[in-house]
Design an enzyme around this catalytic site. Structure first.
Site, PDB file in Angstrom:
ATOM      1  NE  ARG A   1      90.327 101.839  22.653  1.00 16.83           N
ATOM      2  CZ  ARG A   1      89.275 102.485  22.128  1.00 16.83           C
ATOM      3  NH1 ARG A   1      88.326 101.848  21.503  1.00 16.83           N
ATOM      4  NH2 ARG A   1      89.192 103.786  22.240  1.00 16.83           N
TER       5      ARG A   1
ATOM      6  CG  ASP B   1      92.800 108.385  26.450  1.00 14.35           C
ATOM      7  OD1 ASP B   1      92.151 109.003  25.598  1.00 14.35           O
ATOM      8  OD2 ASP B   1      92.300 107.530  27.210  1.00 14.35           O
TER       9      ASP B   1
HETATM   10  C1  26A Z   1      81.564 109.672  27.931  1.00 12.09           C
HETATM   11  N1  26A Z   1      82.435 108.523  27.729  1.00 12.09           N
HETATM   12  C2  26A Z   1      81.886 107.459  26.941  1.00 12.09           C
HETATM   13  C3  26A Z   1      83.730 108.512  28.239  1.00 12.09           C
HETATM   14  C4  26A Z   1      84.610 107.433  28.093  1.00 12.09           C
HETATM   15  C5  26A Z   1      85.916 107.573  28.612  1.00 12.09           C
HETATM   16  N2  26A Z   1      86.341 108.679  29.218  1.00 12.09           N
HETATM   17  C6  26A Z   1      85.463 109.666  29.329  1.00 12.09           C
HETATM   18  N3  26A Z   1      84.189 109.606  28.877  1.00 12.09           N
HETATM   19  N4  26A Z   1      84.516 106.196  27.537  1.00 12.09           N
HETATM   20  C7  26A Z   1      85.715 105.604  27.704  1.00 12.09           C
HETATM   21  N5  26A Z   1      86.551 106.421  28.359  1.00 12.09           N
HETATM   22  C8  26A Z   1      87.943 106.200  28.737  1.00 12.09           C
HETATM   23  O1  26A Z   1      88.724 106.134  27.612  1.00 12.09           O
HETATM   24  C9  26A Z   1      89.927 105.502  27.987  1.00 12.09           C
HETATM   25  C10 26A Z   1      90.580 104.895  26.785  1.00 12.09           C
HETATM   26  O2  26A Z   1      90.810 105.841  25.819  1.00 12.09           O
HETATM   27  C11 26A Z   1      88.162 104.886  29.472  1.00 12.09           C
HETATM   28  O3  26A Z   1      88.010 105.054  30.870  1.00 12.09           O
HETATM   29  C12 26A Z   1      89.582 104.509  29.084  1.00 12.09           C
HETATM   30  O4  26A Z   1      90.491 104.673  30.142  1.00 12.09           O
END
Ligand code: 26A
Length: 346
Positions: free
Chosen positions: A132, A300
């Protein structure tokens, strides 16, 4: 044991994002110069992705945001509502309503800062086989400010916490808020847990990451994230994950009475638990290809499973096994969602 857990024990801060997820061909990743299993911040050139995912690939909308995911999973396993409290920033829109509704259904106590002039953040999730790739458009999530923590009710919730968890992702938004929570945890001698979150955090946010590291009691990360940290520190290029773990735990620590622990995941290879000079391995059950829906949220969920036991004072061994259980469960469901009752047995 769960009954003795008090409300608000676990405090988390992060970016609340709505995931827009679809299975895509590899050339779709290439079109946007994205890599498999990466996580990036959206730049101008990525903005058309979201609409394209919806219009061309029948995208699904799922509650996301790394910390909020972990806390939802922890709540699911704990079973008692409102043990976990979450802070983050959303817009005033339907996406925020979906996120709040999913969080509440999971039993999470959310206290969003709301920015009326900015939409709720979204994350494009591009699924290619078992990989992913994430592209976050933080929007309102990027507007979180420390004054949200100054509101007396929120301040009380932070002070009431017994365990604190913040993603490395949140370093892109508000290092001062992170430092504030870290200092509270330190003053009260309560565990402060963080996640390396993505390689780009070590590449572009090393300074605020190093500033908070002395407060970090437990650091989570996967192989690619640990390697990016090692590179950012100019550690020997041939250092393997065990060596990187040992160096991570040896970094300066404010409270030497609680030596840092590193927990490093590596997909379906064993999870490494690094303490002092010792490295223990915890095997991961390999799922059959037909059982895998998508790996979005697996990391997560691992943290969520871990936290669900950690806040109950369980041994690290139990915490990690529950992390592996939760990650395995989430992979069998779309995004970071669960189905049925948790079946973790200690
Ligand atoms: C600052 N960034 C890039 C992010 C994220 C994030 N959550 C917080 N900050 N980029 C992706 N995600 C989340 O990671 C999850 C998967 O591990 C996505 O929303 C996704 O649910």
């Amino acid at each position: 044991m769960t009954d003795t857990l008090r409300e608000g024990s676990l405090v988390g801060l992060g970016n609340p994002l709505l995931d827009i997820s679809a299975v895509v061909p590899l050339d779709f990743l290439q079109k946007y110069a994205m890599k498999e299993d990466d996580a990036i911040l959206a730049e101008e050139r990525h903005m058309p992705i979201y609409r394209e995912l919806i219009e061309r690939f029948q995208a699904e909308f799922l509650a996301g945001g790394s910390v909020q995911n972990s806390l939802r999973i922890a709540q699911w396993i704990i079973g008692k509502p409102k043990v976990a409290v979450f802070f983050g920033c959303v817009g005033q829109d339907d996406y925020a309503n979906i996120l709040a509704e999913k969080a509440c259904a999971a039993g999470l106590d959310v206290h969003y800062q709301v920015k009326c002039d900015t939409p709720t953040g979204t994350c494009a999730v591009l699924i290619t086989g078992t990989h992913r790739s994430l592209c976050a458009n933080l929007a309102a999530a990027n507007k979180f400010t420390i004054d949200h923590l100054d509101i007396p009710r929120n301040q009380a919730l932070i002070e009431n916490g017994l365990y604190y968890y913040i993603s490395g992702f949140f370093l892109t938004v508000t290092p001062p808020s992170i430092m504030r929570v870290a200092a509270t945890a330190h003053a009260r001698q309560r565990p402060f847990l963080m996640n390396l979150s993505a390689p780009f955090i070590s590449q572009f946010y090393m300074a605020p990451l190093l500033a908070v590291m002395p407060y970090v009691d437990i650091i989570f990360g996967n192989e690619a994230e640990a390697k990016a940290f090692a590179e950012g520190q100019c550690w020997p290029a041939d250092a393997d994950l065990r060596e990187i773990g040992k160096r991570l735990v040896a970094l300066d620590k404010l409270n030497p009475k609680r030596p840092r622990i590193a927990i490093l995941t590596q997909g379906c290879d064993p999870v490494l638990l690094v303490q002092h000079d010792s490295v223990q391995e915890f095997p991961v059950t390999r799922l059959a290809a037909h059982e895998i829906v998508d790996t979005n949220g697996a990391g997560d969920a691992f943290v969520g499973g871990f936290l669900s036991q950690f806040v109950q004072g369980k041994s690290l061994d139990v915490c990690i096994r529950c992390g592996n259980y939760a990650a395995g469960h989430i992979i069998k469901n779309p995004g970071c969602t669960y189905s049925g009752k948790p079946e973790f047995v200690e």
